[in-house]
Design a protein around this motif. Structure first.
Motif, mmCIF file in Angstrom:
data_model
loop_
_atom_site.group_PDB
_atom_site.id
_atom_site.type_symbol
_atom_site.label_atom_id
_atom_site.label_comp_id
_atom_site.label_asym_id
_atom_site.label_seq_id
_atom_site.Cartn_x
_atom_site.Cartn_y
_atom_site.Cartn_z
ATOM 1 N N GLY A 4 0.775 -1.236 0.000
ATOM 2 C CA GLY A 4 0.000 0.000 0.000
ATOM 3 C C GLY A 4 0.804 1.281 0.000
ATOM 4 O O GLY A 4 0.232 2.371 -0.078
ATOM 5 N N LEU A 5 2.125 1.194 0.087
ATOM 6 C CA LEU A 5 2.947 2.412 0.117
ATOM 7 C C LEU A 5 3.124 2.942 -1.299
ATOM 8 O O LEU A 5 3.572 2.224 -2.188
ATOM 9 C CB LEU A 5 4.320 2.113 0.736
ATOM 10 C CG LEU A 5 5.250 3.318 0.914
ATOM 11 C CD1 LEU A 5 4.657 4.331 1.895
ATOM 12 C CD2 LEU A 5 6.627 2.866 1.392
ATOM 13 N N THR A 6 2.768 4.214 -1.490
ATOM 14 C CA THR A 6 2.849 4.813 -2.817
ATOM 15 C C THR A 6 3.688 6.085 -2.800
ATOM 16 O O THR A 6 3.876 6.712 -1.752
ATOM 17 C CB THR A 6 1.450 5.148 -3.361
ATOM 18 O OG1 THR A 6 0.804 6.044 -2.444
ATOM 19 C CG2 THR A 6 0.609 3.889 -3.516
ATOM 20 N N GLN A 7 4.154 6.429 -3.973
ATOM 21 C CA GLN A 7 4.888 7.674 -4.155
ATOM 22 C C GLN A 7 3.893 8.822 -4.314
ATOM 23 O O GLN A 7 2.680 8.620 -4.343
ATOM 24 C CB GLN A 7 5.788 7.555 -5.384
ATOM 25 C CG GLN A 7 6.799 6.428 -5.284
ATOM 26 C CD GLN A 7 7.556 6.206 -6.574
ATOM 27 O OE1 GLN A 7 7.449 6.968 -7.521
ATOM 28 N NE2 GLN A 7 8.341 5.128 -6.616
ATOM 29 N N ASP B 211 3.138 10.501 -6.832
ATOM 30 C CA ASP B 211 2.335 10.410 -8.056
ATOM 31 C C ASP B 211 1.372 9.226 -8.051
ATOM 32 O O ASP B 211 0.700 8.952 -9.049
ATOM 33 C CB ASP B 211 3.239 10.344 -9.281
ATOM 34 C CG ASP B 211 4.151 9.120 -9.277
ATOM 35 O OD1 ASP B 211 4.056 8.298 -8.338
ATOM 36 O OD2 ASP B 211 4.968 8.991 -10.200
ATOM 37 N N GLY B 212 1.322 8.506 -6.938
ATOM 38 C CA GLY B 212 0.422 7.372 -6.834
ATOM 39 C C GLY B 212 1.028 6.042 -7.223
ATOM 40 O O GLY B 212 0.422 4.989 -7.006
ATOM 41 N N ALA B 213 2.223 6.054 -7.795
ATOM 42 C CA ALA B 213 2.891 4.813 -8.187
ATOM 43 C C ALA B 213 3.373 4.088 -6.933
ATOM 44 O O ALA B 213 3.768 4.733 -5.947
ATOM 45 C CB ALA B 213 4.070 5.109 -9.106
ATOM 46 N N PRO B 214 3.337 2.751 -6.927
ATOM 47 C CA PRO B 214 3.795 2.020 -5.740
ATOM 48 C C PRO B 214 5.301 2.186 -5.518
ATOM 49 O O PRO B 214 6.076 2.233 -6.479
ATOM 50 C CB PRO B 214 3.445 0.567 -6.058
ATOM 51 C CG PRO B 214 3.304 0.511 -7.542
ATOM 52 C CD PRO B 214 2.843 1.861 -7.980
ATOM 53 N N VAL B 215 5.690 2.286 -4.265
ATOM 54 C CA VAL B 215 7.114 2.313 -3.920
ATOM 55 C C VAL B 215 7.633 0.880 -4.044
ATOM 56 O O VAL B 215 7.054 -0.039 -3.463
ATOM 57 C CB VAL B 215 7.330 2.839 -2.485
ATOM 58 C CG1 VAL B 215 8.804 2.727 -2.082
ATOM 59 C CG2 VAL B 215 6.857 4.283 -2.377
ATOM 60 N N ARG C 275 3.296 2.009 7.123
ATOM 61 C CA ARG C 275 2.792 2.924 6.092
ATOM 62 C C ARG C 275 2.392 4.260 6.718
ATOM 63 O O ARG C 275 2.692 5.337 6.181
ATOM 64 C CB ARG C 275 1.612 2.278 5.377
ATOM 65 C CG ARG C 275 1.265 2.898 4.050
ATOM 66 C CD ARG C 275 0.345 2.016 3.243
ATOM 67 N NE ARG C 275 -0.909 1.724 3.938
ATOM 68 C CZ ARG C 275 -1.292 0.506 4.300
ATOM 69 N NH1 ARG C 275 -0.540 -0.550 4.019
ATOM 70 N NH2 ARG C 275 -2.438 0.309 4.929
ATOM 71 N N THR D 116 3.839 7.947 5.994
ATOM 72 C CA THR D 116 2.882 8.950 5.524
ATOM 73 C C THR D 116 2.940 10.188 6.404
ATOM 74 O O THR D 116 2.937 11.321 5.910
ATOM 75 C CB THR D 116 1.450 8.378 5.525
ATOM 76 O OG1 THR D 116 1.396 7.240 4.649
ATOM 77 C CG2 THR D 116 0.449 9.416 5.045
#
Length: 202
Positions: free
Chosen positions: A64-67, A69-73, A131, A135
């Motif tokens: 569930g961790l995203t950058q 821009d919404g892309a997954p880390v 997460r 965040t």
């Protein structure tokens, strides 16, 4: 006669046992005084891994961790070829108070484009805790490997968090920080090690 002859020996043995804790304390105090007098940072604990190849750690991403821009880390893959920069591997956990203390410094370190900062999330049983940690405080990591059991860090010799390793472009562990970063540890320990690693790679 024999009983009387043994009494002084027993007395000496008793005095020695009483003196042992004092001798231990004096020896320990001497070590601490040497550390203070030498100016050595006690957090920079020598590691048997320094000068050796870093473990080829491969871990899944933190769910569930995203950058921004919404892309997954991405997860962590230290077995793959790097991008030509030294890698700073930081072991952290959401339940670790010193990790929170050092985190703003990691956010600043992530701006140094000479190195690639990656994280190993250590023994966070619930991914939402890790997460939430990233965040709330900001995610400085280009990649985060999720290790709820803490198995991957055995090969790194980690015995507490946070710990941080600088890995050269050839995969060799060059430097280690035990415990949270401080501005002094970064200035006098990490930065010279990074400069040396970058020069060696060029």
């Amino acid at each position: 006669m024999n009983e009387g002859a043994d009494t002084p020996r027993a007395s000496r043995a008793g005095r020695l046992l009483v003196a042992l804790p004092l001798l231990f304390f004096v020896g320990l105090a001497g070590v601490f005084l040497y550390q203070l007098a030498s100016g050595h940072d006690a957090s920079e604990v020598p590691s048997v891994l320094i000068g050796k190849s870093a473990p080829k750690t491969v871990l899944p991403p933190l769910p569930g961790l995203t950058q921004a821009d919404g892309a997954p880390v991405p997860g962590l893959d230290l077995a793959a070829a790097g991008d030509g920069r030294p890698v700073l591997v930081n072991v952290f956990a959401s339940w670790c108070a010193p990790c929170r203390e050092e985190h703003p410094l990691l956010v600043q370190l992530a701006k140094d484009k000479r190195v690639r900062l990656v994280g190993i999330n250590y023994k966070d049983k619930q991914p939402e805790n890790a997460r939430g940690f990233l965040t709330d405080l900001g995610n400085p990591y280009a990649a985060v490997g999720y290790d709820p059991a803490g198995q991957s860090t055995i090969d790194w010799g980690v015995y507490g968090v946070p710990e941080t390793f600088l890995v050269g472009t050839d995969g060799t562990i060059l430097w280690k920080q035990t415990g949270p970063f401080t501005p002094q540890a970064i200035e006098t320990g990490l930065m010279p090690a990074v400069a040396k690693a970058v020069n060696a790679a060029n």
